[in-house]
Design a protein around this motif. Sequence first.
Motif, PDB file in Angstrom:
ATOM      1  N   PHE A 260      -9.686 -93.619  65.236  1.00  0.00           N
ATOM      2  CA  PHE A 260     -10.936 -93.767  64.478  1.00  0.00           C
ATOM      3  C   PHE A 260     -10.928 -95.104  63.752  1.00  0.00           C
ATOM      4  O   PHE A 260      -9.881 -95.565  63.296  1.00  0.00           O
ATOM      5  CB  PHE A 260     -11.099 -92.619  63.484  1.00  0.00           C
ATOM      6  N   PRO A 261     -12.115 -95.734  63.646  1.00  0.00           N
ATOM      7  CA  PRO A 261     -12.134 -97.052  63.023  1.00  0.00           C
ATOM      8  C   PRO A 261     -11.799 -97.023  61.530  1.00  0.00           C
ATOM      9  O   PRO A 261     -11.215 -97.955  61.021  1.00  0.00           O
ATOM     10  CB  PRO A 261     -13.576 -97.528  63.230  1.00  0.00           C
TER      11      PRO A 261
ATOM     12  N   SER B 237     -14.642 -93.525  56.784  1.00  0.00           N
ATOM     13  CA  SER B 237     -15.975 -92.916  56.831  1.00  0.00           C
ATOM     14  C   SER B 237     -16.235 -92.259  58.180  1.00  0.00           C
ATOM     15  O   SER B 237     -16.853 -91.196  58.249  1.00  0.00           O
ATOM     16  CB  SER B 237     -17.056 -93.933  56.492  1.00  0.00           C
ATOM     17  N   GLU B 238     -15.715 -92.867  59.254  1.00  0.00           N
ATOM     18  CA  GLU B 238     -15.888 -92.264  60.584  1.00  0.00           C
ATOM     19  C   GLU B 238     -15.091 -90.957  60.687  1.00  0.00           C
ATOM     20  O   GLU B 238     -15.536 -89.988  61.299  1.00  0.00           O
ATOM     21  CB  GLU B 238     -15.451 -93.232  61.680  1.00  0.00           C
TER      22      GLU B 238
ATOM     23  N   LEU C 273     -17.037 -88.239  58.818  1.00  0.00           N
ATOM     24  CA  LEU C 273     -18.188 -87.764  59.584  1.00  0.00           C
ATOM     25  C   LEU C 273     -17.720 -86.831  60.706  1.00  0.00           C
ATOM     26  O   LEU C 273     -18.304 -85.773  60.939  1.00  0.00           O
ATOM     27  CB  LEU C 273     -18.941 -88.970  60.161  1.00  0.00           C
TER      28      LEU C 273
ATOM     29  N   VAL D  33     -16.960 -83.492  59.239  1.00  0.00           N
ATOM     30  CA  VAL D  33     -18.140 -82.719  58.854  1.00  0.00           C
ATOM     31  C   VAL D  33     -18.816 -82.128  60.090  1.00  0.00           C
ATOM     32  O   VAL D  33     -19.286 -80.997  60.086  1.00  0.00           O
ATOM     33  CB  VAL D  33     -19.125 -83.602  58.061  1.00  0.00           C
ATOM     34  N   ARG D  34     -18.830 -82.895  61.191  1.00  0.00           N
ATOM     35  CA  ARG D  34     -19.532 -82.366  62.349  1.00  0.00           C
ATOM     36  C   ARG D  34     -18.626 -81.461  63.182  1.00  0.00           C
ATOM     37  O   ARG D  34     -19.031 -80.994  64.242  1.00  0.00           O
ATOM     38  CB  ARG D  34     -20.131 -83.486  63.182  1.00  0.00           C
ATOM     39  N   GLY D  35     -17.399 -81.256  62.719  1.00  0.00           N
ATOM     40  CA  GLY D  35     -16.558 -80.249  63.362  1.00  0.00           C
ATOM     41  C   GLY D  35     -15.760 -80.738  64.542  1.00  0.00           C
ATOM     42  O   GLY D  35     -15.207 -79.947  65.296  1.00  0.00           O
ATOM     43  N   GLU D  36     -15.686 -82.038  64.717  1.00  0.00           N
ATOM     44  CA  GLU D  36     -14.915 -82.561  65.830  1.00  0.00           C
ATOM     45  C   GLU D  36     -13.424 -82.447  65.537  1.00  0.00           C
ATOM     46  O   GLU D  36     -12.634 -82.144  66.413  1.00  0.00           O
ATOM     47  CB  GLU D  36     -15.295 -84.021  66.043  1.00  0.00           C
TER      48      GLU D  36
ATOM     49  N   TYR E 280     -16.568 -86.902  47.386  1.00  0.00           N
ATOM     50  CA  TYR E 280     -16.678 -85.693  48.215  1.00  0.00           C
ATOM     51  C   TYR E 280     -16.176 -84.448  47.490  1.00  0.00           C
ATOM     52  O   TYR E 280     -15.722 -83.506  48.118  1.00  0.00           O
ATOM     53  CB  TYR E 280     -15.868 -85.897  49.517  1.00  0.00           C
TER      54      TYR E 280
END
Lengths: 361, 686
Positions: free
Chosen positions: A190-191, A194-195, A198, A201-204, A220
């Motif tokens: 991941f870069p 923040s990535e 995210l 949060v989206r469950g990945e 947070y």
Amino acid sequence: MNNKFQAMVAGSVIAAAITATQPTATAQTPADFYRGKTVTIYVGLSPGGGYDTNARLAGRHFGKYIPGNPAILIRNMPGAGGLVMTNHLANVAPRDGLHLGAPQRGVPFEPLLGNDSKAKFDPRLLNWIGSINADTSVTIVHRRTGIKTWSDLRNREVIIAGTGVGTESVVVPYVLRNLMGLKFKVIAGFPGGSEMNLSMVRGEVDGRGTFSWTSLKPHYKDWVESGDFLVLFQMGLRKHPDLKDVPLITDLAETEDIKRMLRVQFTAFELGRPLFAPEGVPPDRVIALRQAFDDTMKDKDLLAEAEKGGMEVNPMSGLEMQDIFKDLYATPKELIARLGAASVEKPDLKVLEGAKTGGGE
Amino acid sequence: MDILHALGDGLSIIMEPHRLLLLWGGVLCGLALGILPGIGGVAGTALLLPFTFSMDAAGAMALLLGLAATTTHGDPISAIVLGAPGHAASAATALDGYPMTKRGEGARALGAAYMSALMGGVFGAILMAVALPIVRPLILYIGSPELLALSVFGISMVAVLSGNTPLRGLTMACFGVMLAMIGSDPQTGTLRWTFDSLYLWEGLPLVPLTLGIFALPELCDLLVSRTQIVQSEKMQNNWKGLWQGSVDCFVHWWLVLRCSWIGSVIGAIPGISAAVIDWISYGHALKTEKNAAQTFGKGDVRGVIAAESATCSREGGALVPTIVFGVPGSAGMAILLGAFMIHGLVPGPDMLTKNLAITYSMVWSIAIANIVGSGLCYLFSSQFAKLASLRYTLILPVVLSLVYIGAFEGHRSWGDMFSLLFFGVFAWAMKHFKWPRPPLVLGFILGSIIERYMFISIQRYGGDWMLRPLVLVLFLMAALTIIRPFLQDVKAHGGFGRMLSDFHAPKISMVQIFPVFMLCLFAYMLIEASSWNFAAKIIPMIVGFGGIIFCAISLFDDMCKSEVHAARAEERAAAGIADEKMHMDIGTNITDLSNGTILFRGAIFFGYLIAFLISMYLIGIVPTVPIFIIALMRIEGPEPWKFVIPMAICMTALVYGLFDQLLTIPWPPSFLGEHWPWWKAHMPSA
């Protein structure tokens, strides 16, 4: 401690002494030198994350206290978990005191953990200027994983996000997996922070192995308060005042050796947000920068801003940091080798063995 | 909360006179930063940030967004008037804008660019205003596989952007991807193609690359042709042209709308750079607009409209993930995120409920900034358009000096200078040998994103990610984008069989030097890569072999089939079928010169550049600027001294005052300065 290592330390001390006694080429005072110039602070990550915001916070007030009042510019030089930036600063950037580095705190550990080929610097020789706060890192997972306490991690695998190889977001979970048996699966690449957030949060991914409490708290906190995410344990040399009920992972280590290795690993968190000048910067400028940094940390405007932004200011002086590195690099080589073996995805079991059999698993 | 109500509240917040004033201030700063090289919008935003602490949240955001939304507004000027885009975000604009200038329609192109920027910015803001409340689940739906698929779709645009030379386009796209792999790799930390230089650790920086690829070749050809870009008698009336350009935008309003929405949607996806938005939008226009294949690239105003309306709607899109998740959509937005915290705004659901009015005030800020910024540029465009009628000896010294300083924005080291020069020569060769340049940039920007998210997707999902619906749709679209032009080609050649027939014995010609050079380059890079560990080399190897195959077929095609094809093209032309696709690049208009002369004068041009570098190395950049300007103007012109002297003084003063004193750019040390302390003490930049 073997002779070679001693010789290395002695050599570096002499080198440091030589640089310290060398007069500056132009016999300028720091004030003359810095007047009208720009001090650039290089951040080893893309903009927006905790390291970046902290460097920018300090940068806004730093110039006031440096003699000659130079302007401060923040530049982001991401790559290889801060190694690119630190190598650049230590080897390429001018050693004039106009170029400072704000690396990820894991970076100064790279040479210690036997990664010399990529880290082209010796942390003991860099001129540490200070750190804005001593930090504590936590491991968080989403509640959908069904995990309630840290020990559940021994029975159930969780997927966590990491940045580049060699950064703490990847290394610490591997260390905990290999030394404590916590079943982390790390997705690296991941870069930045923040990535990863995210993606979480989206469950990945299910969580993050290392999340700085000082950047989690202001941005947070509602994730934790709402119960969506659980703080499983904290990592540092001591418990954070905010996190009295959260276990400290070093307390849970089964053997003294493991505990010691974890403490070496977690010293990084204690360093918080380090700032350094390359070796060879004229010593009067280093002294001026250190003094300026200490004064900046007491600046009313900075404290007010930090308060407003929910950031912590718990500074450490450059000299204290210099001592920490001296102690750290005096850790027995065998433990360092084991820790090094534990910090990769597929550890060399022979090197790791000593720690494992003592681990009582 | 009632959205219309919040929208109204947002407007009344931003209409407060002092906030409007701040917004104007931000716009003026943004325009200034956009026109001058070497600073960039991100650094500009960071510099302005401290001044916002004492302001209220909406005021601070107005100032910062005003700046962020307008830093690219200056770009079309050099792209259209000189064919030399200052930033990658307006590279596509040059493709049609520059030929228009050569035709004397520079003012029309500028008018169209700014009117479409204005309309695009407003349309983008409208889309964001409507989408904001419902956008959260949409962004959550876009995971790593979707990001990967989107980038793959983006790179499939290469097929469209390669025009009539698909194989050359694919070769260049592969080369671009490989260039993107230079540096330390996130999966293994392997240093790929860094030649032991720290400069390349972090990868090739975009700025010197794009300046080299798009700006230098046009400037070189200006020197080669030794004329002004357009004779003043050929130029149309500027005000009339500007008006005509605006009318073009209203006529093609549907294109503006589509492209601006493409811009905002792509802008809303974090990680995809502004530098590809214009190409994707341009590619879209090329695919969908009527007869675009025949006229695009030859000065079609729709090409300018497509590129500019997308570029300027980007910031509106980038705001969305910043507000909703705290994930910045662009580098400028990342700094804005810092400003959020200072003003007590926490990105997240609160911004869509409790703080919705402030959120909408930001949307309004962007819309108004676009109107004001484009409006101002529009008003001054008639002056800018006149630049094209100046002699090349007046334009080159100034622009070249600025290009050098602009390239320094990369990593601020000598490496930037070498990158600039290497890609300048390389791209000049590409231009004259007719190898399209856009695919190279597209590959460069999307290549590393694709690699990154491919590893994440495979690690996380195994092979399952390929079955996700959006991924399937995007892959299908990408496949269609690639296959359709190919099928058209087959049809144009009268079937697959005829395409593969009619070989003759290979014929060697000079132009084949370029593909042979590419083959050697690919081979060298592959040999280097073969020693890396698996995860670090798998993608570069696949792409490299692809490049070799495409390049080899193209070379074969060139050697063995050209005559038959040329004959067939003539046949078709005679039959009145104008289905010949465009050459996807700015064409050369140097027809009256022999190849030897072109090569000779090109060598002179790059000789000047190398001389500049040597002088910069010896004595420093500030004293080099006047020497360079005087030498260029006297030797090439010769221009009269009454022009030479003021020009040299003004440019030196600008470089010294602005870049050396105000911005204190850390110039690399000079040889003379190292060895002669007096020089170092008395000469700036030494």
